[in-house]
Design an enzyme around this catalytic site. Sequence first.
Site, PDB file in Angstrom:
ATOM      1  N   GLU A 481       0.167 -39.123 -21.299  1.00 47.82           N
ATOM      2  CA  GLU A 481       0.929 -38.694 -20.137  1.00 47.82           C
ATOM      3  C   GLU A 481       0.003 -37.876 -19.223  1.00 47.82           C
ATOM      4  OE1 GLU A 481       4.872 -37.530 -21.163  1.00 47.82           O
ATOM      5  OE2 GLU A 481       5.530 -37.981 -19.141  1.00 47.82           O
ATOM      6  N   GLU A 754       6.631 -27.939 -25.951  1.00 45.50           N
ATOM      7  CA  GLU A 754       7.558 -28.688 -25.099  1.00 45.50           C
ATOM      8  C   GLU A 754       9.017 -28.437 -25.486  1.00 45.50           C
ATOM      9  OE1 GLU A 754       7.064 -32.924 -25.552  1.00 45.50           O
ATOM     10  OE2 GLU A 754       7.946 -33.304 -23.583  1.00 45.50           O
TER      11      GLU A 754
END
Length: 903
Positions: A481, A754
């Site tokens: 990502e 996260e």
Amino acid sequence: MMLLLLSTVAFSKALTVNSLLCEYQVNPVGIDILKPRFSWKLKSTLRNVLQTAYELRVSTNAGDIQTGKQLLYTSGKVNSEQSVFVSYKGPQLLSRMRYYWQVRVWDNQGNASPWSEVNFWEMGLLNPREWTAQWIKTNNLADTTDGASPMFRKAFDLSKPVKTARLYITSHGIYEAFINGQRVGNEYFTPGWTSYNKRLQYQVYDVASLLKSGGNAAGAVLGDGWFRGHLDKWKNLYGKDLSLLMQLEITFTDGSKTTIGTNNDWKTSDGAIRSSSFYNGEIYDGRLVKSGWNTSAYNDEGWQEATVIDSSKSNLIAPVIPGVKKREIFRPLKTFVTPKGDTVIDFGQNLVGWVVLKIKGKKGDVITLNHAEVLDKENNFYTLNLRHAKCVVKYILKGDAEEVYEPHFTYQGFRYVKVSGYKGRLDSSMNIHAVALYSDMNTTGNLTTSNPLLNQLQHNIEWGQKGNFVDVPTDCPQRDERLGWTGDAQAFGSTAAFNMNVSGFFSKWLKDLSADQRADGAVPWVIPNMMPKTSAGVAGWSDVATILPWTMYTTYGDTRMLEEQYPSMKAWVNYMRDQSKDNLWNTGFHFGDWCFYTPSPTDDSGKGAVTDKYLIAQTFYAHSTQLLINAAAVLGKEDDVKSYTELLNQIKLAFQKEYVTASGRVLSSTQTAYLLTLAFDMLPEPQRVPLAKRLVQNIKDYGNHLTTGFLGTPYICPVLTRFGYDDIAYTLLLQDTYPSWLYPVKKGATTIWERWDGIKANGDLQDPSMNSFNHYSYGAIGNWMYHTMAGLNTDESMVGYKKILIAPHPGGKISMVDAALETSYGYANSKWEVSSGIFKMDITVPPNTTAKVVLPGAARKGITESGKSINTVKAISGLQQDNTDVQFQVGSGTYHFQYPYSN
Ligand code: BGC
């Protein structure tokens, strides 16, 4: 004359001027801003110092400037307190020219500083036509994504002594450039990542010292980088061919000039870098090294001619900040064998960068490095959360006596490295170490407390920032990502601005945001945008277009940046307006309060803290509109202030009609819904306090836990403080069971995760499809820690810390908090300590600023400053007792307050 000289010398002790910046940099080489701005800091041993006037002078000759003769520009003595972002107002600046500048100042205490040291800035190539070099590429058919890195070289002779030499360079892909075998500059992943089709940075290097008379050679190697490397599930997003544009301009001591530019005289080949990509790592075959390929003595007979391609130069821009550089070095903490039999090195910190090897072995031996952030429950090496990113570095040995290797066009996010294939010893700190790489920004903040867990949290926030400020602000640095996710950046921006000087970093990125914003105003999910055009326009993500410019403006006082972003801010608000019906924005796709608390993915207890996505959209619509109004007011756009204020009223009324029940409940009944409603003033005044009570009740219902995701989290402690619930804010801050900030700390985190439960209480790892251990969003609590716990912030009445607000909120049984911030004016500090019924508060207010100080829990009579009654301190004015606080204004200087205190 004599008298004048003497007085200047005498004054110089009391007042000097230093830390000169041109735009965002010290002595930048290669900028293309036609009206650059100057900033400086005053240094004084006195209290209560304000600048009353400055004088700037500029010359094209370092010698002339000192004499004050032949100046290109002088501001004359300007009566002004401005010492940050003072604009150049002289004659037009020219390409390639170096300009020298200095400044002197006067203060309100009757002092004049001597002239500062002489600094400089140098202009880049201001007109695309000045690029006489041509874009070149290799004509090797195998040159594709994940293929070998193309190399380019050119040998040339110099018969005269060199006076100055500049290398102007950029590439499609990322480059490393060399002159006579030496690497040019100390930046990595250049030319950096921007919205390439519209804005491609070039770098300028002073390379005179690398040249010699006689035979010389220039060369460069290219990597896929962001240009054609893998980005999410795509590749070749900006093009299929790597190419190079390199222009070496040399001026000889006799005044004559020559230019060596890329063209079809250049030779190309490939070498040891067989494959190199951000996600997958690098394969380097030491046996294929072309020794001396970037020196003149090298025989390039087997090399092919480079091919000239017709590619644009009109998108070339000079950078506003330096790129990624090597920063901290980590030695192995320990080397161990996992239950599965892997040899693993623990570097002790989840960091972003790469591993440097110094090894010996047989020719053809392969050493393989796998990278991981965490070990699993059984202490085995764990890479599932990297998803498709291989993160593998393979080095094939040449068989030399000693080989030193580091990767080139890749970086990894890791704490653990699995080493395979290597027969030598690894545990010696001599032969392997890790280097952190991230954008070159000064550290500005420092926050320590009496609570070691909070100190670790602050550490984790800082490392979340370091690991994700790799030329653009990324969501995460390890899996497939690593993109400029806008929601993450808006949540974390204000915290980031405490920890480091991010003004240049974000002003670059915001320009890419403007460049990639859709014609209808929709802001893409990620910047630079590499997704389909439809991936744009979502609440809480796209609002970075208004939130970040405003944060940067309040933190750094950068009005020009605000002005430049204004059209983008307005276009985003207009987009939401255009999507709305009856002032209600309740259509389209939204991410919502990403990563909010839910007991399980299939929760049926009703405890999942799901916030209605359209409620979120409406609140952010209001917030962005408010920020647009704020910006319009600063920029004097009265018509906009008026019309958007009317719009904002309508947005709030529509919200109240749609989402607030008759009894004052908000739909949804979640912390995030309450927080956004309160933070953005969505309700009339009388309804706010009752809603804050509901928020507190909700927190209690979850056993004193937060349930917020990316969008709610930044507001939870600020809103609690605003409505008088510091105690609850501290309870949440110090909570250490899931979900909370300290839960990961207790689980050994060295960065922000996260998810609140990346590692579950029983040691299981969360779903690998979304489990980054280096995602900064939840680190947004850092803002409150500086701003409220330590009490250090800019006063909004004079942004950019021209007036500082020092107003700590002690609590949570914490006995000491010490926060320092290098502001644009200098060092500011707010330190408080409570012990044995005494509150001590040490503050530093930099010259040319003032502060509003609020001493908590104080009675005016009992306060001393450096042992004397506060009433006698000259630099203090406007003393006022206010309930339990005492407030006053103070001039620059260091002060030590003390008073009886009960908590
Ligand atoms: C990223 C997030 C991002 C999100 C959008 C994720 O894959 O890692 O941080 O904001 O997508 O919801």
